[in-house]
Design a protein around this motif. Sequence first.
Motif, PDB file in Angstrom:
ATOM      1  N   SER A  79     -15.288  83.298 -35.163  1.00  0.00           N
ATOM      2  CA  SER A  79     -15.816  82.915 -36.653  1.00  0.00           C
ATOM      3  C   SER A  79     -14.785  82.866 -37.741  1.00  0.00           C
ATOM      4  N   THR A  80     -13.758  83.765 -37.792  1.00  0.00           N
ATOM      5  CA  THR A  80     -12.772  83.629 -38.484  1.00  0.00           C
ATOM      6  C   THR A  80     -11.927  82.088 -38.287  1.00  0.00           C
ATOM      7  N   VAL A  81     -11.699  81.872 -37.069  1.00  0.00           N
ATOM      8  CA  VAL A  81     -11.118  80.376 -36.702  1.00  0.00           C
ATOM      9  C   VAL A  81     -11.961  79.539 -37.135  1.00  0.00           C
ATOM     10  N   LYS A  82     -13.276  79.597 -37.060  1.00  0.00           N
ATOM     11  CA  LYS A  82     -14.144  78.505 -37.394  1.00  0.00           C
ATOM     12  C   LYS A  82     -14.073  78.169 -38.876  1.00  0.00           C
ATOM     13  N   ARG A  83     -13.807  79.419 -39.505  1.00  0.00           N
ATOM     14  CA  ARG A  83     -13.816  79.370 -41.005  1.00  0.00           C
ATOM     15  C   ARG A  83     -12.733  78.516 -41.535  1.00  0.00           C
ATOM     16  N   LEU A  84     -11.570  78.494 -40.741  1.00  0.00           N
ATOM     17  CA  LEU A  84     -10.670  77.573 -41.252  1.00  0.00           C
ATOM     18  C   LEU A  84     -10.842  76.121 -41.161  1.00  0.00           C
ATOM     19  N   ASP A  85     -11.493  75.757 -40.289  1.00  0.00           N
ATOM     20  CA  ASP A  85     -12.064  74.503 -39.771  1.00  0.00           C
ATOM     21  C   ASP A  85     -12.987  74.098 -40.870  1.00  0.00           C
ATOM     22  N   GLU A  86     -14.086  74.798 -40.958  1.00  0.00           N
ATOM     23  CA  GLU A  86     -15.061  74.518 -41.965  1.00  0.00           C
ATOM     24  C   GLU A  86     -14.613  74.404 -43.532  1.00  0.00           C
ATOM     25  N   GLY A  87     -13.634  74.988 -43.819  1.00  0.00           N
ATOM     26  CA  GLY A  87     -12.754  74.906 -45.098  1.00  0.00           C
ATOM     27  C   GLY A  87     -12.323  73.508 -45.206  1.00  0.00           C
ATOM     28  N   TYR A  88     -12.087  72.789 -44.380  1.00  0.00           N
ATOM     29  CA  TYR A  88     -11.888  71.378 -44.563  1.00  0.00           C
ATOM     30  C   TYR A  88     -12.894  70.666 -44.799  1.00  0.00           C
ATOM     31  N   ARG A  89     -14.027  70.917 -44.015  1.00  0.00           N
ATOM     32  CA  ARG A  89     -15.296  70.161 -44.305  1.00  0.00           C
ATOM     33  C   ARG A  89     -15.755  70.381 -45.747  1.00  0.00           C
ATOM     34  N   VAL A  90     -15.651  71.844 -46.263  1.00  0.00           N
ATOM     35  CA  VAL A  90     -16.043  71.910 -47.632  1.00  0.00           C
ATOM     36  C   VAL A  90     -15.622  71.211 -48.420  1.00  0.00           C
ATOM     37  N   CYS A  91     -14.169  71.017 -48.467  1.00  0.00           N
ATOM     38  CA  CYS A  91     -13.330  70.196 -49.158  1.00  0.00           C
ATOM     39  C   CYS A  91     -13.987  68.636 -49.404  1.00  0.00           C
ATOM     40  N   ASP A  92     -14.358  68.272 -48.178  1.00  0.00           N
ATOM     41  CA  ASP A  92     -14.675  66.826 -48.152  1.00  0.00           C
ATOM     42  C   ASP A  92     -16.064  67.048 -48.958  1.00  0.00           C
ATOM     43  N   ASP A  93     -17.069  67.950 -48.735  1.00  0.00           N
ATOM     44  CA  ASP A  93     -18.392  68.083 -49.358  1.00  0.00           C
ATOM     45  C   ASP A  93     -18.066  68.079 -50.959  1.00  0.00           C
ATOM     46  N   ILE A  94     -17.143  69.035 -51.262  1.00  0.00           N
ATOM     47  CA  ILE A  94     -17.073  68.887 -52.720  1.00  0.00           C
ATOM     48  C   ILE A  94     -16.652  67.493 -53.244  1.00  0.00           C
ATOM     49  N   ALA A  95     -15.790  66.780 -52.729  1.00  0.00           N
ATOM     50  CA  ALA A  95     -15.325  65.463 -53.105  1.00  0.00           C
ATOM     51  C   ALA A  95     -16.596  64.479 -53.147  1.00  0.00           C
ATOM     52  N   ALA A  96     -17.391  64.623 -51.937  1.00  0.00           N
ATOM     53  CA  ALA A  96     -18.443  63.646 -52.114  1.00  0.00           C
ATOM     54  C   ALA A  96     -19.433  63.821 -53.098  1.00  0.00           C
ATOM     55  N   CYS A  97     -19.528  65.324 -53.348  1.00  0.00           N
ATOM     56  CA  CYS A  97     -20.797  65.777 -54.276  1.00  0.00           C
ATOM     57  C   CYS A  97     -20.326  65.228 -55.599  1.00  0.00           C
ATOM     58  N   PHE A  98     -19.147  65.291 -56.031  1.00  0.00           N
ATOM     59  CA  PHE A  98     -18.628  64.762 -57.371  1.00  0.00           C
ATOM     60  C   PHE A  98     -18.465  63.242 -57.465  1.00  0.00           C
ATOM     61  N   GLN A  99     -18.342  62.805 -56.424  1.00  0.00           N
ATOM     62  CA  GLN A  99     -18.571  61.278 -56.174  1.00  0.00           C
ATOM     63  C   GLN A  99     -19.753  60.717 -56.581  1.00  0.00           C
TER      64      GLN A  99
END
Length: 404
Positions: A26-46
């Motif tokens: 789950s800690t390793v997965k958190r690192l990968d999901e962190g990248y997706r969260v950045c994508d989501d934030i960028a898309a949100c404010f687009q």
Amino acid sequence: MSDIYSEVAVDEDTNHSFWMPNQYSSTVKRLDEGYRVCDDIAACFQDRAKIEKQYAQQMEEWARKWKPLVDNSPMYGSLLTAWQAFMTAAERLSDLHVGIQKTLVIDDGDRIRNWQKDAYHRKLFGGFKESYELENGFYKAQKPWVKKFKKVEKSKNSYHKACKKQQVATIRDSNSKGNPDVSVDKQRKLQEEREKCDQVTEKVKQRYEKALQDLNRYNPKYMEEMETVFEQSQQHEQKRILFLKDSLMSIHEHLDITSNESIQAVYQDLKQAIVSVKDQDDLKWWRNRHGPGMMMNWPQFEEWNPEKERQIVKKKKAKEPDKVRLRSITPTEGSMTRPPVNVPGVRVRAVYDYVGQEADELSFNAGEELTKIEDEDEQGWCKGITTHGQVGLYPANYVEVVLK
């Protein structure tokens, strides 16, 4: 400190503790999901930028429609000037929101994507280098401990089986004494059998205790190495938290354009929520839920419990034939009409209840018989088939071979 960071309950089940085999995933997965969260934030404010642009266009269209009507209206003097000021304000507000739209897309969006490129490095065959290194670090740190842990589990099972045989031999020996129907030779053999079981049990017990001592001696080193790798993930996550906090603050500053008291109150609440982001509190929460802060019931010596064995015997079912019918895990209309397939394998009986945690795992009750079709892998899992034709994985130490 917030309630979400409360300590884990002492009596919480630790089978899924960070310290158990592969629970670091789950800690390793958190690192990968962190990248997706950045994508989501960028898309949100687009999407928010599109709203700003649409609002600017609507304001411009409104001013273009009404400006000539106002200019040619019968209104005059300062009252006319005040009315015309609404049109000028709308035009200026339209330009302001177009600027906000461009800032959200170009400045804030590009800033997040540039940080992603610097913080995450893709591998040639997919995934990120950072998550691969983290996974590999945890695996190397855990591998020696897992090997010793499996040895403890194996020796514990052997000891408990020996205790069971010892109890049976002791009862038979006790019942034979003073029984005129049992010959002297038979009594002597039963006594020798009991003594042999006593010796075997003591030998297996010593092996179990030795394996447990070896594991406990290794625990400090294991914890230190796992902590070292975990802190690497925490440092990476801390950078992400602080960066996104700064990014949200930047977006807030771009959106907070008015001095109106009611609107200012809204943005002030938003600012307070962003200012309240505490990287240390977030990190501690993760630590307590998915990291070294989780409770762990370190393996301790467990005495064999005959009462538990008797409960398991009550749950046993009648022995099924060695051949089972293979069906799909989720039967379909087509699969139900197909003829059964006879699958060879080793008959095993569940010693404990088990509820599958994943879609590819079996669930069964103590005493239920299965057919093992693949031997135990490195992680301690076997593949088998239930009497109902379900195929899946199960922990090897939850079953015992059915003697013919």
